[in-house]
Each structure stands twice: as structure tokens, then as C-alpha cells.
Design a protein around this motif. Structure first.
Motif, PDB file in Angstrom:
ATOM      1  N   ALA A  83       0.821  -1.212   0.000  1.00  0.00           N
ATOM      2  CA  ALA A  83       0.000   0.000   0.000  1.00  0.00           C
ATOM      3  C   ALA A  83       0.856   1.264   0.000  1.00  0.00           C
ATOM      4  O   ALA A  83       0.320   2.370  -0.011  1.00  0.00           O
ATOM      5  N   GLY A  84       2.180   1.117   0.044  1.00  0.00           N
ATOM      6  CA  GLY A  84       3.073   2.262  -0.019  1.00  0.00           C
ATOM      7  C   GLY A  84       3.425   2.871   1.325  1.00  0.00           C
ATOM      8  O   GLY A  84       3.900   3.999   1.392  1.00  0.00           O
ATOM      9  N   VAL A  85       3.227   2.134   2.403  1.00  0.00           N
ATOM     10  CA  VAL A  85       3.533   2.636   3.746  1.00  0.00           C
ATOM     11  C   VAL A  85       4.783   1.933   4.254  1.00  0.00           C
ATOM     12  O   VAL A  85       4.845   0.702   4.278  1.00  0.00           O
ATOM     13  N   THR A  86       5.782   2.718   4.658  1.00  0.00           N
ATOM     14  CA  THR A  86       6.992   2.131   5.233  1.00  0.00           C
ATOM     15  C   THR A  86       7.257   2.620   6.648  1.00  0.00           C
ATOM     16  O   THR A  86       7.949   1.953   7.400  1.00  0.00           O
ATOM     17  N   GLN A  87       6.707   3.781   7.027  1.00  0.00           N
ATOM     18  CA  GLN A  87       6.907   4.309   8.367  1.00  0.00           C
ATOM     19  C   GLN A  87       5.578   4.392   9.105  1.00  0.00           C
ATOM     20  O   GLN A  87       4.604   4.922   8.574  1.00  0.00           O
ATOM     21  N   VAL A  88       5.559   3.857  10.317  1.00  0.00           N
ATOM     22  CA  VAL A  88       4.360   3.856  11.146  1.00  0.00           C
ATOM     23  C   VAL A  88       4.757   4.185  12.589  1.00  0.00           C
ATOM     24  O   VAL A  88       5.936   4.192  12.924  1.00  0.00           O
ATOM     25  N   VAL A  89       3.755   4.450  13.404  1.00  0.00           N
ATOM     26  CA  VAL A  89       3.956   4.494  14.853  1.00  0.00           C
ATOM     27  C   VAL A  89       3.295   3.252  15.424  1.00  0.00           C
ATOM     28  O   VAL A  89       2.254   2.810  14.928  1.00  0.00           O
ATOM     29  N   PHE A  90       3.907   2.670  16.440  1.00  0.00           N
ATOM     30  CA  PHE A  90       3.425   1.400  16.989  1.00  0.00           C
ATOM     31  C   PHE A  90       2.473   1.665  18.141  1.00  0.00           C
ATOM     32  O   PHE A  90       2.840   2.268  19.147  1.00  0.00           O
ATOM     33  N   ASP A  91       1.238   1.222  17.987  1.00  0.00           N
ATOM     34  CA  ASP A  91       0.209   1.380  19.004  1.00  0.00           C
ATOM     35  C   ASP A  91      -0.046   0.017  19.638  1.00  0.00           C
ATOM     36  O   ASP A  91      -0.724  -0.818  19.063  1.00  0.00           O
ATOM     37  N   ARG A  92       0.514  -0.181  20.819  1.00  0.00           N
ATOM     38  CA  ARG A  92       0.340  -1.456  21.510  1.00  0.00           C
ATOM     39  C   ARG A  92      -0.939  -1.494  22.310  1.00  0.00           C
ATOM     40  O   ARG A  92      -1.257  -2.491  22.951  1.00  0.00           O
ATOM     41  N   GLY A  93      -1.703  -0.405  22.283  1.00  0.00           N
ATOM     42  CA  GLY A  93      -2.923  -0.332  23.074  1.00  0.00           C
ATOM     43  C   GLY A  93      -2.576  -0.338  24.541  1.00  0.00           C
ATOM     44  O   GLY A  93      -1.642   0.302  24.974  1.00  0.00           O
ATOM     45  N   GLY A  94      -3.268  -1.086  25.330  1.00  0.00           N
ATOM     46  CA  GLY A  94      -2.970  -1.199  26.746  1.00  0.00           C
ATOM     47  C   GLY A  94      -2.122  -2.411  27.070  1.00  0.00           C
ATOM     48  O   GLY A  94      -1.887  -2.713  28.237  1.00  0.00           O
ATOM     49  N   PHE A  95      -1.663  -3.112  26.040  1.00  0.00           N
ATOM     50  CA  PHE A  95      -0.889  -4.324  26.246  1.00  0.00           C
ATOM     51  C   PHE A  95       0.563  -3.978  26.522  1.00  0.00           C
ATOM     52  O   PHE A  95       1.106  -3.048  25.940  1.00  0.00           O
ATOM     53  N   LEU A  96       1.197  -4.742  27.401  1.00  0.00           N
ATOM     54  CA  LEU A  96       2.607  -4.540  27.679  1.00  0.00           C
ATOM     55  C   LEU A  96       3.434  -5.006  26.490  1.00  0.00           C
ATOM     56  O   LEU A  96       3.046  -5.927  25.770  1.00  0.00           O
ATOM     57  N   PHE A  97       4.596  -4.374  26.306  1.00  0.00           N
ATOM     58  CA  PHE A  97       5.447  -4.696  25.162  1.00  0.00           C
ATOM     59  C   PHE A  97       6.344  -5.885  25.514  1.00  0.00           C
ATOM     60  O   PHE A  97       7.520  -5.739  25.839  1.00  0.00           O
ATOM     61  N   HIS A  98       5.773  -7.061  25.476  1.00  0.00           N
ATOM     62  CA  HIS A  98       6.536  -8.289  25.652  1.00  0.00           C
ATOM     63  C   HIS A  98       5.704  -9.433  25.100  1.00  0.00           C
ATOM     64  O   HIS A  98       4.533  -9.271  24.771  1.00  0.00           O
ATOM     65  N   GLY A  99       6.317 -10.571  24.952  1.00  0.00           N
ATOM     66  CA  GLY A  99       5.598 -11.748  24.477  1.00  0.00           C
ATOM     67  C   GLY A  99       5.102 -11.598  23.052  1.00  0.00           C
ATOM     68  O   GLY A  99       5.863 -11.274  22.141  1.00  0.00           O
ATOM     69  N   ARG A 100       3.803 -11.819  22.867  1.00  0.00           N
ATOM     70  CA  ARG A 100       3.220 -11.809  21.521  1.00  0.00           C
ATOM     71  C   ARG A 100       3.270 -10.446  20.868  1.00  0.00           C
ATOM     72  O   ARG A 100       3.496 -10.333  19.666  1.00  0.00           O
ATOM     73  N   VAL A 101       3.061  -9.387  21.652  1.00  0.00           N
ATOM     74  CA  VAL A 101       3.080  -8.030  21.096  1.00  0.00           C
ATOM     75  C   VAL A 101       4.490  -7.697  20.608  1.00  0.00           C
ATOM     76  O   VAL A 101       4.677  -7.154  19.521  1.00  0.00           O
ATOM     77  N   LYS A 102       5.484  -8.043  21.395  1.00  0.00           N
ATOM     78  CA  LYS A 102       6.880  -7.793  21.013  1.00  0.00           C
ATOM     79  C   LYS A 102       7.262  -8.616  19.782  1.00  0.00           C
ATOM     80  O   LYS A 102       7.933  -8.117  18.872  1.00  0.00           O
ATOM     81  N   ALA A 103       6.837  -9.868  19.718  1.00  0.00           N
ATOM     82  CA  ALA A 103       7.138 -10.731  18.574  1.00  0.00           C
ATOM     83  C   ALA A 103       6.536 -10.163  17.297  1.00  0.00           C
ATOM     84  O   ALA A 103       7.178 -10.160  16.240  1.00  0.00           O
ATOM     85  N   LEU A 104       5.307  -9.672  17.376  1.00  0.00           N
ATOM     86  CA  LEU A 104       4.658  -9.065  16.214  1.00  0.00           C
ATOM     87  C   LEU A 104       5.438  -7.828  15.764  1.00  0.00           C
ATOM     88  O   LEU A 104       5.693  -7.648  14.571  1.00  0.00           O
ATOM     89  N   ALA A 105       5.844  -6.977  16.702  1.00  0.00           N
ATOM     90  CA  ALA A 105       6.583  -5.757  16.368  1.00  0.00           C
ATOM     91  C   ALA A 105       7.932  -6.079  15.720  1.00  0.00           C
ATOM     92  O   ALA A 105       8.301  -5.469  14.714  1.00  0.00           O
ATOM     93  N   GLU A 106       8.650  -7.032  16.265  1.00  0.00           N
ATOM     94  CA  GLU A 106       9.951  -7.395  15.708  1.00  0.00           C
ATOM     95  C   GLU A 106       9.818  -7.981  14.308  1.00  0.00           C
ATOM     96  O   GLU A 106      10.625  -7.690  13.424  1.00  0.00           O
ATOM     97  N   ALA A 107       8.795  -8.798  14.085  1.00  0.00           N
ATOM     98  CA  ALA A 107       8.572  -9.371  12.752  1.00  0.00           C
ATOM     99  C   ALA A 107       8.212  -8.283  11.745  1.00  0.00           C
ATOM    100  O   ALA A 107       8.655  -8.328  10.593  1.00  0.00           O
ATOM    101  N   ALA A 108       7.427  -7.300  12.162  1.00  0.00           N
ATOM    102  CA  ALA A 108       7.073  -6.202  11.266  1.00  0.00           C
ATOM    103  C   ALA A 108       8.314  -5.386  10.910  1.00  0.00           C
ATOM    104  O   ALA A 108       8.492  -4.970   9.760  1.00  0.00           O
ATOM    105  N   ARG A 109       9.186  -5.154  11.888  1.00  0.00           N
ATOM    106  CA  ARG A 109      10.431  -4.429  11.615  1.00  0.00           C
ATOM    107  C   ARG A 109      11.317  -5.194  10.654  1.00  0.00           C
ATOM    108  O   ARG A 109      11.906  -4.621   9.739  1.00  0.00           O
ATOM    109  N   GLU A 110      11.445  -6.504  10.864  1.00  0.00           N
ATOM    110  CA  GLU A 110      12.284  -7.343  10.005  1.00  0.00           C
ATOM    111  C   GLU A 110      11.784  -7.364   8.567  1.00  0.00           C
ATOM    112  O   GLU A 110      12.554  -7.565   7.641  1.00  0.00           O
ATOM    113  N   ASN A 111      10.489  -7.143   8.387  1.00  0.00           N
ATOM    114  CA  ASN A 111       9.904  -7.190   7.047  1.00  0.00           C
ATOM    115  C   ASN A 111       9.704  -5.810   6.433  1.00  0.00           C
ATOM    116  O   ASN A 111       8.920  -5.660   5.496  1.00  0.00           O
ATOM    117  N   GLY A 112      10.366  -4.797   6.967  1.00  0.00           N
ATOM    118  CA  GLY A 112      10.407  -3.518   6.276  1.00  0.00           C
ATOM    119  C   GLY A 112       9.677  -2.337   6.871  1.00  0.00           C
ATOM    120  O   GLY A 112       9.795  -1.238   6.354  1.00  0.00           O
TER     121      GLY A 112
END
Length: 115
Positions: A83-112
Motif C-alpha cells: 500500500a506504499g507505507v513504510t513508516q508507522v507508529v506502533f500502538d500497543r494499546g494497553g498491552f505490555l510490550f513483551h511476548g506476543r506483542v513484542k514478537a509481532l513488532a519485531e517481525a514487522a520491523r524485520e519485514n520492512g
């Protein structure tokens, strides 16, 4: 104003306020996790539209596991790049940044995605 709110809701509001302050008009990568699934959306708040989305619903890796979160992160990053988006801000909502949320963020970073 925040009287009677749960700890989760307080964290969510604090996180969203900080995102608005430093977001710079970039789309928001919003994450939601439940007991069974994990969801991610790239949202353009200026237009109020979802640019890209991915979840474990109907996916190869189902369930609420770290591996499934990594797959969702990679999938939403690929959809955002299309869709042409490469820069975003990460909204974790009220979830702590660990476990599944952290894994999702790291995978998104690794993929561009940059955030």
C-alpha cells in the motif's frame, strides 16, 4: 477523568496520547490480542481508514502463540508495503510490550516497517 478506569484502560489512553504527540502524521500500527487470536491493522487516522490488516483468523498459524504473532507481523508489514507505507507508529494499546506483542513488532520491523 480517569477515576474508575482499569489499569489496562489507563495504559491504553496514556499510550494513545503519547502517539498523537510524537506521531507526526504517520499511520498507526495498532495491535490487539485476545486469548485465541492476535490482530494488527495499519490505520490512517487523518482519513479514518484502514490501510492494511492481518490476523490469525483463517491463517495457517492459528491460535495465540508467539509464532502466530510473528506470522501476523510479517503479513501486515508486507500488506503495508504494498500500500506504499513504510513508516508507522506502533500502538500497543494497553498491552505490555513483551511476548506476543513484542514478537509481532519485531517481525514487522524485520519485514520492512520502520517505527
Amino acid at each position: 477523568m480517569t477515576k474508575g478506569l482499569s489499569l489496562f484502560e489507563k495504559r491504553r489512553r496514556r499510550n494513545r496520547t503519547a502517539l498523537r504527540a510524537r506521531g507526526g502524521g504517520r499511520p498507526r500500527l495498532s495491535v490487539h490480542r485476545s486469548g485465541k487470536h492476535i490482530y494488527a491493522q495499519v490505520i490512517d487516522d487523518a482519513e479514518g481508514k484502514t490501510i492494511a490488516a492481518a490476523s490469525t483468523l483463517g491463517a495457517d498459524k492459528t491460535g495465540a502463540t508467539i509464532e502466530a504473532a510473528k506470522a501476523v507481523g510479517a503479513k501486515v508489514a508486507e500488506a503495508a508495503k504494498k500500500a506504499g507505507v513504510t513508516q508507522v507508529v506502533f500502538d500497543r494499546g494497553g498491552f505490555l510490550f513483551h511476548g506476543r506483542v513484542k514478537a509481532l513488532a519485531e517481525a514487522a520491523r524485520e519485514n520492512g516497517l520502520e517505527f
